[in-house]
Write a protein that holds these residues in place. Structure first.
Motif, PDB file in Angstrom:
ATOM      1  N   LEU A   2      40.714 107.304  63.768  1.00  0.00           N
ATOM      2  CA  LEU A   2      39.679 107.838  62.725  1.00  0.00           C
ATOM      3  C   LEU A   2      40.922 107.691  61.322  1.00  0.00           C
ATOM      4  O   LEU A   2      40.290 106.528  61.043  1.00  0.00           O
ATOM      5  N   MET A   3      42.172 106.657  61.642  1.00  0.00           N
ATOM      6  CA  MET A   3      42.419 106.018  60.645  1.00  0.00           C
ATOM      7  C   MET A   3      42.551 105.058  60.605  1.00  0.00           C
ATOM      8  O   MET A   3      42.327 104.241  59.150  1.00  0.00           O
TER       9      MET A   3
ATOM     10  N   ALA B 253      39.312 103.721  61.033  1.00  0.00           N
ATOM     11  CA  ALA B 253      37.598 103.539  61.168  1.00  0.00           C
ATOM     12  C   ALA B 253      37.564 104.321  58.907  1.00  0.00           C
ATOM     13  O   ALA B 253      36.895 103.899  58.295  1.00  0.00           O
ATOM     14  N   LEU B 254      38.778 104.645  58.552  1.00  0.00           N
ATOM     15  CA  LEU B 254      39.059 105.228  57.098  1.00  0.00           C
ATOM     16  C   LEU B 254      39.445 104.154  56.445  1.00  0.00           C
ATOM     17  O   LEU B 254      39.160 103.894  55.097  1.00  0.00           O
TER      18      LEU B 254
ATOM     19  N   ILE C  77      37.955 101.408  56.614  1.00  0.00           N
ATOM     20  CA  ILE C  77      37.100 100.353  55.693  1.00  0.00           C
ATOM     21  C   ILE C  77      36.768 101.010  53.994  1.00  0.00           C
ATOM     22  O   ILE C  77      37.047 100.079  53.403  1.00  0.00           O
ATOM     23  N   MET C  78      37.873 101.678  53.637  1.00  0.00           N
ATOM     24  CA  MET C  78      36.873 101.996  52.187  1.00  0.00           C
ATOM     25  C   MET C  78      37.965 101.708  51.779  1.00  0.00           C
ATOM     26  O   MET C  78      39.090 101.076  51.970  1.00  0.00           O
ATOM     27  N   PRO C  79      37.788 101.317  50.036  1.00  0.00           N
ATOM     28  CA  PRO C  79      38.370 100.280  49.164  1.00  0.00           C
ATOM     29  C   PRO C  79      39.422 100.951  48.948  1.00  0.00           C
ATOM     30  O   PRO C  79      39.108 102.109  48.613  1.00  0.00           O
ATOM     31  N   GLY C  80      40.492 100.452  49.511  1.00  0.00           N
ATOM     32  CA  GLY C  80      41.797 101.075  48.969  1.00  0.00           C
ATOM     33  C   GLY C  80      42.693 101.748  49.635  1.00  0.00           C
ATOM     34  O   GLY C  80      43.793 102.815  48.725  1.00  0.00           O
TER      35      GLY C  80
ATOM     36  N   LYS D 171      48.535 103.720  55.367  1.00  0.00           N
ATOM     37  CA  LYS D 171      49.363 104.551  54.702  1.00  0.00           C
ATOM     38  C   LYS D 171      48.204 105.918  54.650  1.00  0.00           C
ATOM     39  O   LYS D 171      48.516 107.216  54.604  1.00  0.00           O
TER      40      LYS D 171
ATOM     41  N   GLN E  19      46.765 107.255  57.322  1.00  0.00           N
ATOM     42  CA  GLN E  19      47.267 108.489  58.062  1.00  0.00           C
ATOM     43  C   GLN E  19      47.062 110.222  57.464  1.00  0.00           C
ATOM     44  O   GLN E  19      46.945 110.962  58.099  1.00  0.00           O
TER      45      GLN E  19
ATOM     46  N   LEU F  37      44.510 110.805  55.205  1.00  0.00           N
ATOM     47  CA  LEU F  37      43.428 111.396  55.055  1.00  0.00           C
ATOM     48  C   LEU F  37      43.257 111.824  56.387  1.00  0.00           C
ATOM     49  O   LEU F  37      42.683 113.158  56.055  1.00  0.00           O
TER      50      LEU F  37
ATOM     51  N   LEU G 259      27.481 112.480  55.302  1.00  0.00           N
ATOM     52  CA  LEU G 259      27.941 110.475  55.197  1.00  0.00           C
ATOM     53  C   LEU G 259      26.189 110.204  55.948  1.00  0.00           C
ATOM     54  O   LEU G 259      25.853 109.636  55.845  1.00  0.00           O
TER      55      LEU G 259
ATOM     56  N   LEU H 289      27.000 113.295  48.924  1.00  0.00           N
ATOM     57  CA  LEU H 289      28.288 112.819  49.670  1.00  0.00           C
ATOM     58  C   LEU H 289      29.669 112.721  48.409  1.00  0.00           C
ATOM     59  O   LEU H 289      30.708 112.472  48.715  1.00  0.00           O
TER      60      LEU H 289
ATOM     61  N   PHE I  74      29.932 101.993  47.967  1.00  0.00           N
ATOM     62  CA  PHE I  74      30.815 100.570  48.803  1.00  0.00           C
ATOM     63  C   PHE I  74      29.944 101.842  50.509  1.00  0.00           C
ATOM     64  O   PHE I  74      29.199 100.766  51.536  1.00  0.00           O
TER      65      PHE I  74
ATOM     66  N   HIS J 258      30.082 104.308  61.890  1.00  0.00           N
ATOM     67  CA  HIS J 258      31.100 104.545  62.519  1.00  0.00           C
ATOM     68  C   HIS J 258      32.013 105.163  62.177  1.00  0.00           C
ATOM     69  O   HIS J 258      32.912 106.460  63.642  1.00  0.00           O
ATOM     70  N   LEU J 259      32.474 105.060  60.901  1.00  0.00           N
ATOM     71  CA  LEU J 259      33.283 107.047  60.175  1.00  0.00           C
ATOM     72  C   LEU J 259      32.613 107.842  60.768  1.00  0.00           C
ATOM     73  O   LEU J 259      33.504 109.158  61.244  1.00  0.00           O
TER      74      LEU J 259
ATOM     75  N   ILE K  72      33.536 108.814  64.534  1.00  0.00           N
ATOM     76  CA  ILE K  72      34.362 109.160  64.650  1.00  0.00           C
ATOM     77  C   ILE K  72      34.953 110.181  64.076  1.00  0.00           C
ATOM     78  O   ILE K  72      35.886 111.259  64.836  1.00  0.00           O
TER      79      ILE K  72
END
Lengths: 195, 195
Positions: A7-8, A10-11, A13-16, A20, A23, A25, A44, B7, B28, B39-40, B43
């Motif tokens: 999950l960490m 996969a998260l 991929i998001m910009p920014g 850390k 983790q 989130l 989503l 969303l 994004f 995938h996000l 997961i």
């Protein structure tokens, strides 16, 4: 790899979102707000299934034609061209513009292989050919590519006998001159308006 | 409300994500990285379905007993108590600790109604009763509640005839004295170590 680590990843991929914050989130979603997280995953998925480009203006929508385009109150006299769907939200929030929109989904950038055909401008040319259409408002960004795109679109409009306009450049409201870059300041100085 | 707006709202449950970043993230996910977004979502759903607390140390895991707890190489002589699962990741990354962990999922905070029974410390007391257990390392944060919790846990350990220890406080490595708060500096000064 454990599901929490997946999950960490996969998260991220998001910009920014780095390791850390991913983790933080992940633990937030799994510990603090499970129902919110469940809702997020389902929305989503739904959005990924259903959201596509509006057939008319190409903004993102779950309908064939978006809410703005299906609004008969909006006039076809003005067409505002933007780079991305987010720009429409911005303009809708900030102005009382009541015309139509068209989303480029990019800008002309020959180095990146983005030419007029990649931007699929035929659809735009068709709209400009409508007899109601009188003004093309070019609201692309003020980057080199944004300006090139603006020039090109202004040329298209001219060919179709349509007036083209560009967002004004200058000092942002509330901006101290001290903190404004030289290019903007020179532009604002040269383009000063008279009382 | 459109799916895109839904969303954006759903993304705002995450800490540090306001309306503007939610908008950026939504576009994004829907435009730039649909497969990553898919995938996000999957997961996140899987993790929400399967991840629960480890029966032994109470960290988050999809197994009944987490990877750290099922590792026979780790010794029961030392037990490190932390506030949250994220703290375990931190300690594993930073140190070569080879003992066991226990996650409090909170800290004592009478004002918020968090007493010893809310933290379900019985499980901890059972572990401390193991004959192998020799040291309780209290790695709670250095807040008022973290310190209160540490005091309480040290008391528990003492009752069980077990040595308790607390993470050292002081000047962070690479920290300039100039930028360190007075409390930390006073603590570091009083607790200076001799060569």
């Amino acid at each position: 790899m454990s599901l929490v680590s997946q999950l960490m990843d996969a998260l991220q991929i998001m910009p920014g979102v780095g390791p850390k914050s991913a983790q933080r989130l992940a633990f937030f979603l799994l510990q603090k707000d499970r129902s919110g997280a469940r809702h997020l995953a389902s929305i989503l998925n739904q959005a990924l299934d259903q959201v596509k480009e509006c057939q008319q203006c190409r903004t993102l929508t779950e309908h064939n034609v978006c809410a703005l385009c299906s609004n008969d109150q909006r006039s076809w006299r003005q067409l505002c061209v933007v780079e991305s769907p987010a720009d429409i939200i911005q303009i809708e929030q900030a102005t009382d513009y009541k015309g139509r929109y068209f989303v480029l989904h990019g800008k002309l950038s020959p180095l990146d292989g983005m030419g007029p055909s990649e931007l699929k401008l035929n659809q735009l040319i068709d709209i400009l050919a409508k007899p109601e259409c009188q003004e093309l408002i070019v609201a692309t960004g003020s980057t080199v590519e944004g300006e090139t795109t603006a020039q090109y679109l202004a040329g298209l409009a001219e060919k179709g006998g349509i007036k083209a306009s560009r967002l004004a450049h200058g000092v942002p409201l509330g901006g101290d001159l001290e903190y404004i870059d030289n290019n903007t300041l020179a532009h604002a100085f040269a383009g000063r308006t008279h009382y």
